[in-house]
Design a protein around this motif. Structure first.
Motif, PDB file in Angstrom:
ATOM      1  N   CYS A 233       1.250  15.052  14.370  1.00  8.52           N
ATOM      2  CA  CYS A 233       2.650  15.490  14.378  1.00  8.52           C
ATOM      3  C   CYS A 233       3.445  14.474  13.544  1.00  8.52           C
ATOM      4  CB  CYS A 233       3.222  15.623  15.789  1.00  8.52           C
ATOM      5  SG  CYS A 233       3.372  14.070  16.670  1.00  8.52           S
ATOM      6  N   ALA A 234       4.655  14.858  13.134  1.00  6.47           N
ATOM      7  CA  ALA A 234       5.409  13.993  12.216  1.00  6.47           C
ATOM      8  C   ALA A 234       6.896  14.100  12.478  1.00  6.47           C
ATOM      9  CB  ALA A 234       5.109  14.395  10.774  1.00  6.47           C
ATOM     10  N   THR A 235       7.637  13.082  12.028  1.00 10.07           N
ATOM     11  CA  THR A 235       9.100  13.142  12.123  1.00 10.07           C
ATOM     12  C   THR A 235       9.634  14.074  11.039  1.00 10.07           C
ATOM     13  OG1 THR A 235       9.204  11.214  10.683  1.00 10.07           O
ATOM     14  CG2 THR A 235       9.460  10.800  13.014  1.00 10.07           C
ATOM     15  N   ALA A 236      10.821  14.629  11.255  1.00 15.26           N
ATOM     16  CA  ALA A 236      11.464  15.444  10.221  1.00 15.26           C
ATOM     17  C   ALA A 236      11.680  14.552   9.005  1.00 15.26           C
ATOM     18  CB  ALA A 236      12.796  15.970  10.737  1.00 15.26           C
ATOM     19  N   GLY A 237      11.404  15.076   7.829  1.00 10.74           N
ATOM     20  CA  GLY A 237      11.556  14.280   6.610  1.00 10.74           C
ATOM     21  C   GLY A 237      10.245  13.623   6.192  1.00 10.74           C
ATOM     22  N   SER A 238       9.200  13.742   7.029  1.00 11.80           N
ATOM     23  CA  SER A 238       7.898  13.124   6.696  1.00 11.80           C
ATOM     24  C   SER A 238       6.866  14.179   6.306  1.00 11.80           C
ATOM     25  CB  SER A 238       7.384  12.321   7.896  1.00 11.80           C
ATOM     26  OG  SER A 238       8.282  11.305   8.231  1.00 11.80           O
ATOM     27  N   GLU A 239       7.354  15.321   5.828  1.00 10.21           N
ATOM     28  CA  GLU A 239       6.439  16.444   5.566  1.00 10.21           C
ATOM     29  C   GLU A 239       5.364  16.106   4.532  1.00 10.21           C
ATOM     30  OE1 GLU A 239       9.722  16.711   5.784  1.00 10.21           O
ATOM     31  OE2 GLU A 239       9.956  17.961   7.582  1.00 10.21           O
ATOM     32  N   ASP A 240       5.760  15.356   3.473  1.00 10.56           N
ATOM     33  CA  ASP A 240       4.764  15.042   2.434  1.00 10.56           C
ATOM     34  C   ASP A 240       3.648  14.167   3.010  1.00 10.56           C
ATOM     35  OD1 ASP A 240       6.265  16.441   0.710  1.00 10.56           O
ATOM     36  OD2 ASP A 240       6.997  14.729  -0.464  1.00 10.56           O
ATOM     37  N   LEU A 241       4.049  13.165   3.797  1.00 12.21           N
ATOM     38  CA  LEU A 241       3.043  12.283   4.401  1.00 12.21           C
ATOM     39  C   LEU A 241       2.183  13.068   5.402  1.00 12.21           C
ATOM     40  CD1 LEU A 241       1.811   9.464   4.740  1.00 12.21           C
ATOM     41  CD2 LEU A 241       3.509   9.021   6.528  1.00 12.21           C
ATOM     42  N   ALA A 242       2.841  13.975   6.146  1.00 12.93           N
ATOM     43  CA  ALA A 242       2.090  14.777   7.123  1.00 12.93           C
ATOM     44  C   ALA A 242       1.043  15.624   6.408  1.00 12.93           C
ATOM     45  CB  ALA A 242       3.040  15.659   7.927  1.00 12.93           C
ATOM     46  N   ALA A 243       1.410  16.169   5.243  1.00 15.51           N
ATOM     47  CA  ALA A 243       0.455  16.994   4.484  1.00 15.51           C
ATOM     48  C   ALA A 243      -0.713  16.121   4.006  1.00 15.51           C
ATOM     49  CB  ALA A 243       1.159  17.640   3.293  1.00 15.51           C
ATOM     50  N   ARG A 244      -0.384  14.911   3.531  1.00 13.67           N
ATOM     51  CA  ARG A 244      -1.453  14.003   3.067  1.00 13.67           C
ATOM     52  C   ARG A 244      -2.349  13.590   4.235  1.00 13.67           C
ATOM     53  NH1 ARG A 244      -0.602   9.091  -0.411  1.00 13.67           N
ATOM     54  NH2 ARG A 244       1.524   9.870  -0.477  1.00 13.67           N
TER      55      ARG A 244
ATOM     56  N   VAL B 189       3.952   9.469  10.650  1.00 14.80           N
ATOM     57  CA  VAL B 189       3.060  10.492  11.205  1.00 14.80           C
ATOM     58  C   VAL B 189       2.352   9.886  12.405  1.00 14.80           C
ATOM     59  CG1 VAL B 189       0.887  11.731  10.778  1.00 14.80           C
ATOM     60  CG2 VAL B 189       2.688  11.763   9.052  1.00 14.80           C
ATOM     61  N   ARG B 190       2.242  10.688  13.457  1.00 18.16           N
ATOM     62  CA  ARG B 190       1.470  10.257  14.625  1.00 18.16           C
ATOM     63  C   ARG B 190       0.197  11.104  14.670  1.00 18.16           C
ATOM     64  NH1 ARG B 190       3.441  10.794  20.936  1.00 18.16           N
ATOM     65  NH2 ARG B 190       1.487  10.011  21.835  1.00 18.16           N
ATOM     66  N   ALA B 191      -0.918  10.456  14.886  1.00 17.79           N
ATOM     67  CA  ALA B 191      -2.184  11.197  14.911  1.00 17.79           C
ATOM     68  C   ALA B 191      -3.028  10.744  16.094  1.00 17.79           C
ATOM     69  CB  ALA B 191      -2.943  10.962  13.601  1.00 17.79           C
ATOM     70  N   MET B 192      -3.837  11.635  16.605  1.00 21.56           N
ATOM     71  CA  MET B 192      -4.794  11.271  17.647  1.00 21.56           C
ATOM     72  C   MET B 192      -6.174  11.788  17.227  1.00 21.56           C
ATOM     73  SD  MET B 192      -5.939   9.907  20.376  1.00 21.56           S
ATOM     74  CE  MET B 192      -4.441   8.990  20.660  1.00 21.56           C
TER      75      MET B 192
ATOM     76  N   PRO C 278       6.929  -3.271   5.091  1.00 27.18           N
ATOM     77  CA  PRO C 278       8.077  -3.288   4.176  1.00 27.18           C
ATOM     78  C   PRO C 278       8.983  -2.077   4.386  1.00 27.18           C
ATOM     79  CG  PRO C 278       6.052  -2.695   3.018  1.00 27.18           C
ATOM     80  CD  PRO C 278       5.647  -3.081   4.399  1.00 27.18           C
ATOM     81  N   ALA C 279      10.240  -2.218   3.970  1.00 30.59           N
ATOM     82  CA  ALA C 279      11.187  -1.105   4.087  1.00 30.59           C
ATOM     83  C   ALA C 279      10.632   0.110   3.341  1.00 30.59           C
ATOM     84  CB  ALA C 279      12.527  -1.524   3.475  1.00 30.59           C
ATOM     85  N   GLY C 280      10.797   1.267   3.950  1.00 34.01           N
ATOM     86  CA  GLY C 280      10.368   2.506   3.303  1.00 34.01           C
ATOM     87  C   GLY C 280       8.872   2.780   3.424  1.00 34.01           C
ATOM     88  N   ALA C 281       8.162   2.000   4.259  1.00 34.50           N
ATOM     89  CA  ALA C 281       6.707   2.186   4.379  1.00 34.50           C
ATOM     90  C   ALA C 281       6.374   3.579   4.913  1.00 34.50           C
ATOM     91  CB  ALA C 281       6.137   1.123   5.317  1.00 34.50           C
ATOM     92  N   LYS C 282       5.259   4.103   4.407  1.00 41.03           N
ATOM     93  CA  LYS C 282       4.734   5.372   4.945  1.00 41.03           C
ATOM     94  C   LYS C 282       3.658   5.010   5.970  1.00 41.03           C
ATOM     95  CE  LYS C 282       5.208   7.414   0.425  1.00 41.03           C
ATOM     96  NZ  LYS C 282       4.373   7.433  -0.774  1.00 41.03           N
ATOM     97  N   VAL C 283       3.870   5.448   7.203  1.00 39.75           N
ATOM     98  CA  VAL C 283       3.033   4.972   8.308  1.00 39.75           C
ATOM     99  C   VAL C 283       2.335   6.120   9.036  1.00 39.75           C
ATOM    100  CG1 VAL C 283       3.076   3.685  10.479  1.00 39.75           C
ATOM    101  CG2 VAL C 283       4.710   3.127   8.686  1.00 39.75           C
TER     102      VAL C 283
ATOM    103  N   ALA D 251       0.847  -1.200   0.000  1.00 38.12           N
ATOM    104  CA  ALA D 251       0.000   0.000   0.000  1.00 38.12           C
ATOM    105  C   ALA D 251       0.875   1.240   0.000  1.00 38.12           C
ATOM    106  CB  ALA D 251      -0.893   0.000   1.230  1.00 38.12           C
ATOM    107  N   ASP D 252       0.313   2.316  -0.514  1.00 39.90           N
ATOM    108  CA  ASP D 252       1.061   3.573  -0.501  1.00 39.90           C
ATOM    109  C   ASP D 252       1.227   4.056   0.947  1.00 39.90           C
ATOM    110  OD1 ASP D 252       2.376   5.759  -1.418  1.00 39.90           O
ATOM    111  OD2 ASP D 252       0.566   6.912  -1.842  1.00 39.90           O
ATOM    112  N   VAL D 253       0.132   4.009   1.705  1.00 39.22           N
ATOM    113  CA  VAL D 253       0.171   4.458   3.104  1.00 39.22           C
ATOM    114  C   VAL D 253      -0.480   3.394   3.994  1.00 39.22           C
ATOM    115  CG1 VAL D 253      -0.615   6.238   4.732  1.00 39.22           C
ATOM    116  CG2 VAL D 253       0.037   6.901   2.401  1.00 39.22           C
ATOM    117  N   TYR D 254       0.135   3.150   5.163  1.00 40.88           N
ATOM    118  CA  TYR D 254      -0.418   2.215   6.150  1.00 40.88           C
ATOM    119  C   TYR D 254      -0.927   3.025   7.341  1.00 40.88           C
ATOM    120  CZ  TYR D 254       2.161  -1.269   3.475  1.00 40.88           C
ATOM    121  OH  TYR D 254       2.630  -2.057   2.459  1.00 40.88           O
ATOM    122  N   LEU D 255      -2.200   2.845   7.678  1.00 41.26           N
ATOM    123  CA  LEU D 255      -2.749   3.531   8.860  1.00 41.26           C
ATOM    124  C   LEU D 255      -2.936   2.474   9.950  1.00 41.26           C
ATOM    125  CD1 LEU D 255      -5.616   6.153   8.862  1.00 41.26           C
ATOM    126  CD2 LEU D 255      -5.253   4.575  10.726  1.00 41.26           C
ATOM    127  N   LEU D 256      -2.194   2.615  11.023  1.00 40.69           N
ATOM    128  CA  LEU D 256      -2.204   1.574  12.059  1.00 40.69           C
ATOM    129  C   LEU D 256      -3.167   1.942  13.185  1.00 40.69           C
ATOM    130  CD1 LEU D 256       1.618   0.802  12.146  1.00 40.69           C
ATOM    131  CD2 LEU D 256      -0.144   0.015  10.554  1.00 40.69           C
TER     132      LEU D 256
END
Ligand SMILES: NC(=O)C1=CN([C@@H]2O[C@H](COP(=O)(O)OP(=O)(O)OC[C@H]3O[C@@H](n4cnc5c(N)ncnc54)[C@H](O)[C@@H]3O)[C@@H](O)[C@H]2O)C=CC1
Ligand SMILES: O=C(O)[C@@H]1CCC=N1
Length: 262
Positions: free
Chosen positions: A125-136, A107-110, A79-84, A59-64
């Motif tokens: 909130c998100a880790t540095a380098g995860s800006e694109d995922l945070a925007a999505r 990305v961490r969300a509540m 998988p390696a490189g997963a967007k979470v 999947a492009d993005v995994y929402l846990l």
């Protein structure tokens, strides 16, 4: 490949999948995975393009959306490189990062359960380098309610306020219904009255954007009946009880972080 794969078809995972999957502009293809297949199937059936899975797929993005003490095992399988995107209470970005096989965006969300009807509140909130995922993530969570970008150090308190918050309101609803019943109303009528009152007060507060104290005083005629009730609440230290309860929830959020390492 799915746009979004939701792991955990429980209360929160199903609310988010159903809310986002049915909103215009949301992820188009959503897969949902749960240990209990019929829970995943029930969610998939409520989506225009939903698929219930029995194991992880690409999947492009995994929402846990599994419980905090289950999330480490799930992250390790990705998988390696997963967007979470994780909605697990208490679980820190640094923990998620340390469990991921390699790299990826985190990305961490509540959120809260009102996302199911598009009226949720979600902190992100998100880790540095995860800006694109945070925007999505913000874009998708905005489809199901309001979104607040929050520094991670405030996440425990935010979670205790808006993540758990619907439960406090439902407790008030239960208590109002029980009071109505005890004082002589039929149960259904007591619940209808309490529910409509909570809805109206919430909507009025949103519409006015006024100080809640001023709104309370507008109901509380001097020497009238509401004043008697408010005096009882103040004497019983209602505000102190709310503070103590929210603090206990925030402390538990910190404990959940530590427990996930065991
Ligand atoms: N319920 C709520 O109001 C909110 C919950 N959360 C967070 O959301 C997460 C889920 O909470 P709930 O939905 O309430 O729990 P839940 O117990 O209703 O759902 C969790 C689901 O995950 C499934 N599951 C567990 N391990 C799995 C695995 N390895 N693979 C696939 N499925 C698995 C379970 O079968 C269950 O259906 C928690 O981390 C919680 O902190 C966050 C905000 C609000
Ligand atoms: O009670 C919990 O731990 C989850 C997180 C916020 C709401 N429910």
């Amino acid at each position: 490949m799915y746009d979004l794969l939701v792991v955990g078809a429980g209360n929160m995972g199903s609310a988010l999948a159903v809310g986002m999957g049915n909103a215009e502009g949301g992820p188009k293809s959503i897969a949902i995975l749960d240990h209990t297949l019929n829970k995943a199937q029930a969610v998939a059936a409520r989506l225009p393009q939903g698929r219930a899975l029995t194991e992880l797929e690409s999947a492009d993005v995994y929402l846990l959306a599994v419980k905090p003490h289950h999330i480490r095992n799930v992250v390790k399988e990705l998988p390696a490189g997963a967007k979470v995107i994780s909605v697990a209470a208490g679980i820190r970005l640094a923990q998620l990062n340390s469990w991921l096989v390699k790299g990826g965006a985190i990305v961490r969300a509540m959120p809260n359960t009102a996302c199911e009807i598009g009226q949720g509140v979600t902190a992100v909130c998100a880790t540095a380098g995860s800006e694109d995922l945070a925007a999505r993530a913000q874009e998708w969570f905005r489809l199901v309610g309001e979104v607040f970008l929050v520094p991670e150090k405030q996440f425990d308190v935010v979670s205790a306020l808006s993540g758990s918050g619907p439960a406090y309101v439902f407790l008030l609803l239960e208590a109002m219904q029980e009071a109505g019943i005890t004082l002589g109303l039929p149960a259904a009528m007591a619940l209808d009255l309490a529910r409509a009152t909570v809805r109206g007060a919430g909507l009025l507060s949103q519409a006015r954007q006024d100080d809640p104290r001023a709104m309370r005083l507008a109901v509380t005629s001097p020497g009238g009946m509401t004043a008697e009730a408010i005096a009882v609440f103040e004497k019983l230290r209602f505000r102190h009880q709310v503070l103590t309860a929210v603090r206990a929830a925030a402390e538990r959020s910190q404990e959940l972080s530590a427990l996930a390492e065991d």
